[in-house]
Design an enzyme around this catalytic site. Sequence first.
Site, PDB file in Angstrom:
ATOM      1  N   GLU A   1      -9.595  13.722  15.055  1.00 50.10           N
ATOM      2  CA  GLU A   1      -9.063  14.047  13.730  1.00 50.10           C
ATOM      3  C   GLU A   1      -9.827  15.251  13.202  1.00 50.10           C
ATOM      4  OE1 GLU A   1      -8.544  11.019  10.774  1.00 50.10           O
ATOM      5  OE2 GLU A   1      -7.294   9.763  12.068  1.00 50.10           O
TER       6      GLU A   1
ATOM      7  N   HIS B   1       0.814  -1.224   0.000  1.00 47.61           N
ATOM      8  CA  HIS B   1       0.000   0.000   0.000  1.00 47.61           C
ATOM      9  C   HIS B   1       0.840   1.264   0.000  1.00 47.61           C
ATOM     10  CE1 HIS B   1      -3.469  -2.292  -0.193  1.00 47.61           C
ATOM     11  NE2 HIS B   1      -4.300  -1.405   0.312  1.00 47.61           N
TER      12      HIS B   1
ATOM     13  N   ASP C   1      -5.905   4.833   9.998  1.00 50.66           N
ATOM     14  CA  ASP C   1      -7.321   4.976   9.639  1.00 50.66           C
ATOM     15  C   ASP C   1      -7.842   3.748   8.902  1.00 50.66           C
ATOM     16  OD1 ASP C   1      -7.175   7.499  10.642  1.00 50.66           O
ATOM     17  OD2 ASP C   1      -7.013   8.494   8.693  1.00 50.66           O
TER      18      ASP C   1
HETATM   19  C1  FAD Z   1      -6.044   3.492   2.122  1.00 55.12           C
HETATM   20  C2  FAD Z   1      -4.801   3.806   2.931  1.00 55.12           C
HETATM   21  C3  FAD Z   1      -4.927   4.405   4.159  1.00 55.12           C
HETATM   22  C4  FAD Z   1      -3.814   4.721   4.923  1.00 55.12           C
HETATM   23  N1  FAD Z   1      -3.983   5.288   6.132  1.00 55.12           N
HETATM   24  C5  FAD Z   1      -2.914   5.559   6.892  1.00 55.12           C
HETATM   25  C6  FAD Z   1      -3.067   6.133   8.181  1.00 55.12           C
HETATM   26  O1  FAD Z   1      -4.170   6.418   8.625  1.00 55.12           O
HETATM   27  N2  FAD Z   1      -1.955   6.383   8.903  1.00 55.12           N
HETATM   28  C7  FAD Z   1      -0.714   6.072   8.454  1.00 55.12           C
HETATM   29  O2  FAD Z   1       0.240   6.282   9.182  1.00 55.12           O
HETATM   30  N3  FAD Z   1      -0.537   5.553   7.237  1.00 55.12           N
HETATM   31  C8  FAD Z   1      -1.610   5.300   6.448  1.00 55.12           C
HETATM   32  N4  FAD Z   1      -1.429   4.771   5.213  1.00 55.12           N
HETATM   33  C9  FAD Z   1      -0.061   4.627   4.704  1.00 55.12           C
HETATM   34  C10 FAD Z   1       0.542   3.290   5.076  1.00 55.12           C
HETATM   35  O3  FAD Z   1       0.904   3.257   6.430  1.00 55.12           O
HETATM   36  C11 FAD Z   1       1.800   3.085   4.252  1.00 55.12           C
HETATM   37  O4  FAD Z   1       1.469   3.178   2.892  1.00 55.12           O
HETATM   38  C12 FAD Z   1       2.422   1.748   4.523  1.00 55.12           C
HETATM   39  O5  FAD Z   1       3.651   1.721   3.848  1.00 55.12           O
HETATM   40  C13 FAD Z   1       1.545   0.680   3.970  1.00 55.12           C
HETATM   41  O6  FAD Z   1       1.794  -0.523   4.604  1.00 55.12           O
HETATM   42  P1  FAD Z   1       2.048  -1.858   3.787  1.00 55.12           P
HETATM   43  O7  FAD Z   1       1.959  -2.920   4.795  1.00 55.12           O
HETATM   44  O8  FAD Z   1       1.194  -2.003   2.599  1.00 55.12           O
HETATM   45  O9  FAD Z   1       3.562  -1.619   3.396  1.00 55.12           O
HETATM   46  P2  FAD Z   1       4.357  -1.674   1.965  1.00 55.12           P
HETATM   47  O10 FAD Z   1       3.757  -0.655   1.117  1.00 55.12           O
HETATM   48  O11 FAD Z   1       4.262  -3.074   1.495  1.00 55.12           O
HETATM   49  O12 FAD Z   1       5.772  -1.296   2.449  1.00 55.12           O
HETATM   50  C14 FAD Z   1       6.120   0.025   2.822  1.00 55.12           C
HETATM   51  C15 FAD Z   1       7.632   0.139   3.021  1.00 55.12           C
HETATM   52  O13 FAD Z   1       8.015  -0.606   4.166  1.00 55.12           O
HETATM   53  C16 FAD Z   1       8.870  -1.677   3.815  1.00 55.12           C
HETATM   54  N5  FAD Z   1       8.411  -2.848   4.545  1.00 55.12           N
HETATM   55  C17 FAD Z   1       7.260  -3.543   4.386  1.00 55.12           C
HETATM   56  N6  FAD Z   1       7.201  -4.547   5.275  1.00 55.12           N
HETATM   57  C18 FAD Z   1       8.324  -4.474   6.013  1.00 55.12           C
HETATM   58  C19 FAD Z   1       8.848  -5.240   7.082  1.00 55.12           C
HETATM   59  N7  FAD Z   1       8.193  -6.296   7.588  1.00 55.12           N
HETATM   60  N8  FAD Z   1      10.042  -4.888   7.588  1.00 55.12           N
HETATM   61  C20 FAD Z   1      10.730  -3.827   7.094  1.00 55.12           C
HETATM   62  N9  FAD Z   1      10.280  -3.077   6.083  1.00 55.12           N
HETATM   63  C21 FAD Z   1       9.095  -3.401   5.545  1.00 55.12           C
HETATM   64  C22 FAD Z   1       8.723  -1.834   2.316  1.00 55.12           C
HETATM   65  O14 FAD Z   1       9.879  -2.377   1.717  1.00 55.12           O
HETATM   66  C23 FAD Z   1       8.448  -0.417   1.874  1.00 55.12           C
HETATM   67  O15 FAD Z   1       9.639   0.286   1.764  1.00 55.12           O
HETATM   68  C24 FAD Z   1      -2.523   4.444   4.423  1.00 55.12           C
HETATM   69  C25 FAD Z   1      -2.387   3.866   3.170  1.00 55.12           C
HETATM   70  C26 FAD Z   1      -3.502   3.539   2.426  1.00 55.12           C
HETATM   71  C27 FAD Z   1      -3.327   2.938   1.079  1.00 55.12           C
END
Ligand code: FAD
Length: 531
Positions: free
Chosen positions: A282, A110, A171
Amino acid sequence: MTFLRCFGFLFLSCIIARINPCSNLPFTTPTESDLESSLIRSSLMTLNLDGHFSFDDVHHAARDFGNRYHFLPCTILRPESVSDIATTIKHIFHMGPSSALTVAARGHGHSLQGQSQAHGGVVINMESLNEPAMRVHAGELPYVDVSGGELWINILHENLKYGLAPKSWTDYLHLTVGGTLSNAGISGQAFRHGPQLSNVYQLEVVTGKGEVMNCSDNQNADLFYSVLGGLGQFGIITRARIALEPAPKMVKWIRVLYSNFSIFAKDQEYLTSAKNTFDYIEGFVIINKTGLLNNWRLSFNPQDPVQASRFNSDGRTLFCLEMAKNFNPDETDTMNQEVESLLSQLSYIPSTLFLTEVSYLEFLDRVHISEKKLRSKGLWEVPHPWLNLLIPRTRIHKFAEVVFGNILTDTSNGPILIYPLNKSKWDSRTSVVTPEEETFYLVAFLSSAMPSSTGTDGLEHILIQNKRILDFCERAHLGMKQYLPHYTNQEEWRAHFGPRWESFVQKKSAYDPLAILAPGQKIFRKAISFS
Ligand SMILES: Cc1cc2nc3c(=O)[nH]c(=O)nc-3n(C[C@H](O)[C@H](O)[C@H](O)COP(=O)(O)OP(=O)(O)OC[C@H]3O[C@@H](n4cnc5c(N)ncnc54)[C@H](O)[C@@H]3O)c2cc1C
Ligand SMILES: *[C@@H]1O[C@H](CO)[C@@H](O)[C@H](O)[C@H]1NC(C)=O
Ligand SMILES: *[C@@H]1O[C@H](CO)[C@@H](O)[C@H](O)[C@H]1NC(C)=O
Ligand SMILES: *[C@@H]1O[C@H](CO)[C@@H](O)[C@H](O)[C@H]1NC(C)=O
Ligand SMILES: *[C@@H]1O[C@H](CO)[C@@H](O)[C@H](O)[C@H]1NC(C)=O
């Protein structure tokens, strides 16, 4: 096909186009590169793993929520144990700088600008990692041990069985523990509990050398704080111990509107610093234009004042303060008195008060309802040129005046969140970068672009608007820091980290000296040497 030579650690200014995603020598002929790719393949295939590599269906790992950057990996690792991850990284580490192979952990994918992708490298599908099995520990200081690839929604469901829940959220809950802890994890509880990374007791991490290490405040503390907010640069989080609290059964969910930003901000700050206040605070900006995308966070209930248009804004920009109070059914009377007393201190437009009661689960998982709605209309998998900023409190009025008054005057292409955070709840030893002041605001422009539109809802237009906002912050010296930061060259990263850059680089060389991890952040570049 262009092959550019890229020399030197840390520089990104050149682009390498590759014939085959598994070929990693940038200036070989196609035949050599095919050979190289099959060598990489066969060398990875020799590893003794519980899970497996897949080489064929790698396209989905070249996508993310941002839907703007697409880098094909060489292979996807589906780990079934922590040692699968350690073995793979150790193998690549021992190949040394002769291989350009990099490794990206992919949580739920994400991220917004390719941060979980690895061009020509190995993407680790963290959701395949099901160890350790989730374990809830009740008691004085309750906690849960989870895999780094676990989704927050699953953690919530499991903990609710024990009447417990984590304290700080995002969120949206279909994100992984490793993904949010690598950033911060911010939502309406952060003003009280700090972001998610302030609510972790211990991590297990696989470093860029393939070592598995436990770390916490009193064991390998330097690694622990580096990894928190570390943008995946120092290690892969394979498990986490997360602080819990008793879960409430119900939530009183409240929204009120303002037409004057100063009054809105004053009330928000009053509430976040008051004793015995709400559990969640918020706010968002409503630029008067109806439409599903503009209002997708609002459309949770047809009785909502904005939805029902019971209030006529006359085209003015409005500010919605959103609050929630947790309670159990036997505490309803006390809760109502407390809410009434808090609301009586506020100066919102009286006719706009909107209250409802929902279960704690429904409240926390609220964005998932919007997701389903948008998906059904084909509006979820569109480009998302999001921009998340942290603005110091003393400059937020200037920011609001210019951004909501001049830059985004008649339209927004998605929700705009705005709420204050308290720096004392952020541990300064973590890698996350925040503004200098005691209080700063999160301002999140969560735009969706309509595919192939050239109008105000098109990608081009939104990117230009984002750039205008960033340029303004720069020109006015607001002391802004990006959250979920995205930069494309090292000068900008250096400026982002400011005085902390040297220490960030030094930690990189300690924990991931070859710059194998999280290449999609574009902070460091793996050194390649040919002998
Ligand atoms: C609809 C939506 C709502 C959101 N709402 C919020 C919110 O309310 N608050 C907020 O803070 N953020 C929010 N986000 C942002 C979100 O926290 C970040 O986009 C986060 O990176 C997504 O998590 P993911 O698990 O999909 O990680 P990825 O997108 O898969 O990874 C993000 C980064 O972290 C690294 N990574 C992933 N897993 C690990 C691991 N286990 N160890 C080390 N590094 C790792 C990846 O290599 C990459 O660099 C939101 C995103 C979306 C799409
Ligand atoms: C980390 O700690 C957990 C228990 O808290 C333990 O099961 C695991 O083996 C430890 N890992 C290492 C590498 O010491
Ligand atoms: C908003 O309220 C402040 C404080 O009451 C006042 O000084 C200011 O003029 C108001 N702004 C507008 C646009 O009405
Ligand atoms: C921030 O949190 C600290 C510690 O709880 C508290 O003392 C302080 O008043 C808070 N500041 C604001 C502006 O809310
Ligand atoms: C938006 O503005 C128009 C007038 O420009 C008004 O008729 C409409 O009621 C407003 N909508 C809301 C939700 O305030």
